[in-house]
Write a protein that holds these residues in place. Structure first.
Motif, PDB file in Angstrom:
ATOM      1  N   VAL A  48     113.786  11.860  -3.197  1.00 26.50           N
ATOM      2  CA  VAL A  48     113.410  11.980  -4.606  1.00 26.50           C
ATOM      3  C   VAL A  48     114.201  13.146  -5.201  1.00 26.50           C
ATOM      4  N   VAL A  49     114.308  13.152  -6.519  1.00 29.82           N
ATOM      5  CA  VAL A  49     114.988  14.243  -7.205  1.00 29.82           C
ATOM      6  C   VAL A  49     114.204  15.528  -6.960  1.00 29.82           C
ATOM      7  N   SER A  50     114.927  16.603  -6.680  1.00 29.16           N
ATOM      8  CA  SER A  50     114.278  17.901  -6.477  1.00 29.16           C
ATOM      9  C   SER A  50     115.232  19.006  -6.915  1.00 29.16           C
ATOM     10  N   GLY A  51     114.663  20.183  -7.090  1.00 27.91           N
ATOM     11  CA  GLY A  51     115.500  21.305  -7.486  1.00 27.91           C
ATOM     12  C   GLY A  51     114.724  22.601  -7.542  1.00 27.91           C
ATOM     13  N   VAL A  52     115.423  23.648  -7.906  1.00 29.20           N
ATOM     14  CA  VAL A  52     114.868  24.999  -7.971  1.00 29.20           C
ATOM     15  C   VAL A  52     114.488  25.327  -9.403  1.00 29.20           C
ATOM     16  N   LEU A  53     113.333  25.966  -9.578  1.00 28.63           N
ATOM     17  CA  LEU A  53     112.959  26.457 -10.893  1.00 28.63           C
ATOM     18  C   LEU A  53     113.840  27.646 -11.255  1.00 28.63           C
ATOM     19  N   GLU A  54     114.292  27.668 -12.488  1.00 28.77           N
ATOM     20  CA  GLU A  54     115.006  28.837 -13.008  1.00 28.77           C
ATOM     21  C   GLU A  54     113.942  29.898 -13.326  1.00 28.77           C
ATOM     22  N   PRO A  55     114.305  31.181 -13.306  1.00 23.49           N
ATOM     23  CA  PRO A  55     113.327  32.226 -13.621  1.00 23.49           C
ATOM     24  C   PRO A  55     112.635  31.961 -14.967  1.00 23.49           C
TER      25      PRO A  55
END
Length: 157
Positions: A48-55
């Motif tokens: 699945v699509v995933s990623g890091v939260l930006e500050p």
């Protein structure tokens, strides 16, 4: 994998040492009930699509952004499905990271899937009865939790 600038800055100080980061993932479904998956360049698994939260970024906004960046489609978040901690991940460059993952169920609004960045080799819709292999174990878990009919968010108790 595209590394956000704030993580590159952290890595300049800590090298490959383990980082604890906040991440988001999204189980995106279309009107036919198919699930959108990406074929990851780093692991060569479907996921699945995933990623890091930006500050300072809100998690639901982050997954909508990640879906658009990685797949070219517009999606809308329906609900939170699970909160989970990933195993420690060691990337090909030696970086180690563990994520607090906030997973959402989202629905397709507009657009045709396409590879939107260098993180993925392919993007496609799949029937839940015919998911591709190799499939990331975290994806198997996230899809099952998102589509099990229980609208309560799952977390390890």
């Amino acid at each position: 994998m595209t590394i956000p600038e704030f993580i590159r800055d952290l890595r300049a100080h800590v090298g490959h040492a383990p980082l604890w980061l906040s991440g988001v993932s999204g189980v995106v479904v279309d009107d036919s009930g198919r699930v959108l998956l990406t074929h990851r360049a780093d692991t060569e698994e479907w996921a699945v699509v995933s990623g890091v939260l930006e500050p300072g970024e809100e998690p639901a906004d982050a997954i909508v952004r990640e879906i658009a960046e990685e797949t070219g489609i517009t999606a809308a978040v329906d609900r939170l499905t699970s909160i989970d901690v990933t195993p420690m991940i060691t990337y090909p460059n030696g970086d180690q990271t563990q994520y607090l993952d906030v997973c959402f169920l989202a629905r397709h609004v507009d657009g045709e899937p396409r590879v939107g960045d260098d993180e993925n080799l392919a993007v496609a819709w799949f029937s839940t009865d015919d998911l591709p292999e190799p499939l990331a174990e975290t994806t198997r878990h996230r899809v099952a939790r998102a589509l099990d009919g229980d609208e309560r968010a799952w977390f390890r108790r």
